[in-house]
Design a protein around this motif. Structure first.
Motif, PDB file in Angstrom:
ATOM      1  N   ASN A 168      30.059  32.247  32.604  1.00  0.00           N
ATOM      2  CA  ASN A 168      30.592  33.467  31.987  1.00  0.00           C
ATOM      3  C   ASN A 168      29.525  34.412  31.475  1.00  0.00           C
ATOM      4  O   ASN A 168      29.847  35.355  30.761  1.00  0.00           O
ATOM      5  N   ASN A 169      28.294  34.165  31.817  1.00  0.00           N
ATOM      6  CA  ASN A 169      27.249  35.097  31.402  1.00  0.00           C
ATOM      7  C   ASN A 169      27.614  36.493  31.905  1.00  0.00           C
ATOM      8  O   ASN A 169      27.737  36.708  33.107  1.00  0.00           O
ATOM      9  N   PRO A 170      27.794  37.469  30.980  1.00  0.00           N
ATOM     10  CA  PRO A 170      28.272  38.788  31.396  1.00  0.00           C
ATOM     11  C   PRO A 170      27.197  39.693  32.017  1.00  0.00           C
ATOM     12  O   PRO A 170      27.508  40.780  32.507  1.00  0.00           O
ATOM     13  N   GLU A 171      25.956  39.250  31.993  1.00  0.00           N
ATOM     14  CA  GLU A 171      24.858  40.084  32.498  1.00  0.00           C
ATOM     15  C   GLU A 171      25.084  40.450  33.969  1.00  0.00           C
ATOM     16  O   GLU A 171      25.471  39.617  34.776  1.00  0.00           O
ATOM     17  N   LEU A 172      24.855  41.706  34.302  1.00  0.00           N
ATOM     18  CA  LEU A 172      25.018  42.155  35.690  1.00  0.00           C
ATOM     19  C   LEU A 172      23.859  43.041  36.108  1.00  0.00           C
ATOM     20  O   LEU A 172      23.443  43.888  35.310  1.00  0.00           O
ATOM     21  N   PRO A 173      23.355  42.977  37.313  1.00  0.00           N
ATOM     22  CA  PRO A 173      23.636  41.891  38.248  1.00  0.00           C
ATOM     23  C   PRO A 173      22.998  40.591  37.770  1.00  0.00           C
ATOM     24  O   PRO A 173      22.154  40.602  36.880  1.00  0.00           O
ATOM     25  N   LYS A 174      23.381  39.495  38.413  1.00  0.00           N
ATOM     26  CA  LYS A 174      22.806  38.199  38.056  1.00  0.00           C
ATOM     27  C   LYS A 174      21.456  38.059  38.737  1.00  0.00           C
ATOM     28  O   LYS A 174      21.352  38.146  39.966  1.00  0.00           O
ATOM     29  N   HIS A 175      20.445  37.865  37.920  1.00  0.00           N
ATOM     30  CA  HIS A 175      19.093  37.648  38.423  1.00  0.00           C
ATOM     31  C   HIS A 175      18.826  36.142  38.401  1.00  0.00           C
ATOM     32  O   HIS A 175      19.465  35.435  37.623  1.00  0.00           O
ATOM     33  N   PRO A 184      49.734  37.509  36.335  1.00  0.00           N
ATOM     34  CA  PRO A 184      48.722  37.653  35.277  1.00  0.00           C
ATOM     35  C   PRO A 184      47.387  37.039  35.676  1.00  0.00           C
ATOM     36  O   PRO A 184      47.337  36.125  36.522  1.00  0.00           O
ATOM     37  N   GLU A 185      46.350  37.548  35.051  1.00  0.00           N
ATOM     38  CA  GLU A 185      44.988  37.066  35.309  1.00  0.00           C
ATOM     39  C   GLU A 185      44.900  35.541  35.144  1.00  0.00           C
ATOM     40  O   GLU A 185      45.552  34.984  34.273  1.00  0.00           O
ATOM     41  N   ARG A 186      44.090  34.889  35.988  1.00  0.00           N
ATOM     42  CA  ARG A 186      43.890  33.439  35.874  1.00  0.00           C
ATOM     43  C   ARG A 186      43.005  33.140  34.660  1.00  0.00           C
ATOM     44  O   ARG A 186      42.012  33.836  34.460  1.00  0.00           O
ATOM     45  N   THR A 187      43.360  32.071  33.944  1.00  0.00           N
ATOM     46  CA  THR A 187      42.491  31.683  32.814  1.00  0.00           C
ATOM     47  C   THR A 187      41.112  31.306  33.365  1.00  0.00           C
ATOM     48  O   THR A 187      41.011  30.636  34.382  1.00  0.00           O
ATOM     49  N   GLY A 188      40.111  31.751  32.644  1.00  0.00           N
ATOM     50  CA  GLY A 188      38.743  31.386  33.035  1.00  0.00           C
ATOM     51  C   GLY A 188      38.161  32.282  34.117  1.00  0.00           C
ATOM     52  O   GLY A 188      37.012  32.115  34.505  1.00  0.00           O
ATOM     53  N   ASP A 189      38.958  33.230  34.602  1.00  0.00           N
ATOM     54  CA  ASP A 189      38.460  34.128  35.649  1.00  0.00           C
ATOM     55  C   ASP A 189      37.335  35.016  35.102  1.00  0.00           C
ATOM     56  O   ASP A 189      37.374  35.447  33.956  1.00  0.00           O
ATOM     57  N   ILE A 190      36.372  35.264  35.965  1.00  0.00           N
ATOM     58  CA  ILE A 190      35.267  36.157  35.587  1.00  0.00           C
ATOM     59  C   ILE A 190      35.628  37.556  36.074  1.00  0.00           C
ATOM     60  O   ILE A 190      36.205  37.701  37.150  1.00  0.00           O
ATOM     61  N   LYS A 191      35.324  38.573  35.257  1.00  0.00           N
ATOM     62  CA  LYS A 191      35.724  39.929  35.662  1.00  0.00           C
ATOM     63  C   LYS A 191      34.829  40.457  36.800  1.00  0.00           C
ATOM     64  O   LYS A 191      35.309  40.847  37.849  1.00  0.00           O
ATOM     65  N   ASN A 192      33.532  40.471  36.561  1.00  0.00           N
ATOM     66  CA  ASN A 192      32.633  41.042  37.574  1.00  0.00           C
ATOM     67  C   ASN A 192      31.479  40.099  37.875  1.00  0.00           C
ATOM     68  O   ASN A 192      30.981  39.424  36.980  1.00  0.00           O
ATOM     69  N   SER A 193      31.079  40.098  39.128  1.00  0.00           N
ATOM     70  CA  SER A 193      29.924  39.285  39.485  1.00  0.00           C
ATOM     71  C   SER A 193      29.220  39.927  40.668  1.00  0.00           C
ATOM     72  O   SER A 193      29.867  40.302  41.642  1.00  0.00           O
ATOM     73  N   TYR A 194      27.937  40.132  40.522  1.00  0.00           N
ATOM     74  CA  TYR A 194      27.170  40.442  41.724  1.00  0.00           C
ATOM     75  C   TYR A 194      25.699  40.077  41.555  1.00  0.00           C
ATOM     76  O   TYR A 194      25.223  39.872  40.442  1.00  0.00           O
ATOM     77  N   ALA A 195      25.047  39.948  42.701  1.00  0.00           N
ATOM     78  CA  ALA A 195      23.710  39.362  42.730  1.00  0.00           C
ATOM     79  C   ALA A 195      22.618  40.414  42.754  1.00  0.00           C
ATOM     80  O   ALA A 195      22.733  41.423  43.453  1.00  0.00           O
TER      81      ALA A 195
END
Ligand code: UD1
Length: 311
Positions: free
Chosen positions: A128-135, A271-282
């Motif tokens: 769940n680290n919200p940092e974007l993009p993921k380094h 409804p949104e799935r529990t534990g779902d991450i909103k955004n992710s990219y590399a």
């Protein structure tokens, strides 16, 4: 001629890799227990040998490694579903971690002259680290047995490399999609589920508002990355994100798909799935530096995926 081992070579990513290695002229040995993969995914070629075996069979793996003296080893066999790892944590650990360490240990003890060992990890380790993009240096937050084993094994792979002088490398896959992806579980990759719904003309369920984004990377780009990382001998003891470096929302994906198939998809909203991450990219700069360039945007990739089903 190179001799390669692909564990998990009957699976989605593994079998596409085997295709490429055969095209390159390599001799390929596949070990897969067919728990997820299909024997029919493996190309029929005199250059390919398939052993229907679990990588947890240590005796078998040791004999194979000693006998074949591989040039390249690609470690893709795994319980690939996060949900499965939650249901079967210890079995996941035996497959996703222990079996791979045993392979490294066999290489170390017998000083096998490997050109590269490549281990496949996952973006799931960022949790769940919200940092974007993921380094690659971003904070990790492995939340499931799957993510914990992937991260720990990555570390073992890099450390065995550094401590015992074995040329190793690891990758973290983002959301890979394309031909042969298995839509069998509700937790399968979302693009395989949309594709299946389009094919069967059944409804597709969007969890949440559809504005969640993912870094969807087409299988051929992933194969390009794996080849670069294995064949560049100077690239060792490092971990690389493998993505397209772009993020696309589910709503955008639906629009693109409707254009490809030229009709509307039936959508159910839940409804949104529990534990779902909103955004992710590399962040894929490390990979770009060694020559990687993704060639497939989401519409090109999805079109090829769709066409692979209707051939
Ligand atoms: C991936 C993993 C997931 C893991 C997570 C942790 C896969 C297939 N999934 O999830 O198990 O917990 O990383 O980082 O490897 N969606 C729908 N409808 C569906 C299916 C999915 O709307 O029928 C949504 C999901 O709620 C999610 C998005 O699509 O918001 C992408 O889902 P998925 O393909 O499972 O990927 P991740 O969420 O990245």
């Amino acid at each position: 001629m190179n001799k390669d081992l692909v564990t998990g070579g009957a699976g989605f990513i593994g079998s596409n890799l085997v295709d490429q290695l055969v095209q390159d002229g390599d001799e390929v040995i596949v070990v897969d227990d067919l728990s997820m993969g299909l024997a029919s995914n493996i190309p029929t070629s005199p250059k390919v040998t398939f052993y229907e075996h679990s990588i947890t069979d240590h005796g078998f793996m040791k004999d194979l490694l000693l006998e074949e003296q591989f040039d390249y080893i690609y470690l893709l066999a795994a319980i690939a579903s996060v949900a499965d790892s939650v249901a079967r944590p210890y079995e996941t650990h035996q497959i996703n971690q222990e079996a791979n360490i045993f392979i490294l240990e066999t290489i170390r003890e017998n000083k096998l002259p490997i050109k590269k060992v490549l281990f496949t990890s996952s973006a799931a380790i960022y949790g769940n680290n919200p940092e974007l993009p993921k380094h690659e240096d971003s904070t990790i937050d492995p939340l499931t047995p799957y993510a914990i084993d992937k991260f720990a094994t990555e570390r073992f792979v890099i450390d065995y490399g550094k401590l015992y002088n074995i040329p190793t490398v690891a990758v973290r896959f983002f959301n890979v999609y394309g031909p042969r992806q298995n839509p069998k579980s509700p937790y399968s990759g979302v693009l395989s589920l949309i594709t299946q719904a389009a094919k069967l003309q059944s409804a597709f369920t969007i969890f949440g508002d559809g504005e969640q984004t993912r870094d969807f990377v087409f299988i051929q780009d992933v194969i390009q990355a794996l080849e670069l990382l294995s064949k560049k001998s100077e690239v060792i003891h490092q971990v690389f994100n493998v993505g397209a470096g772009q993020h696309t929302s589910l709503n955008q994906v639906i629009k693109v798909y409707e254009q490809i198939i030229n009709r509307d998809l039936q959508i159910i909203r839940k409804p949104e799935r529990t534990g779902d991450i909103k955004n992710s990219y590399a962040d894929i700069n490390s990979l770009r530096k060694i020559g990687y360039q993704p060639h497939y945007d989401i519409s090109t990739g999805l079109k090829l995926y769709w066409e692979s089903l209707t051939d």
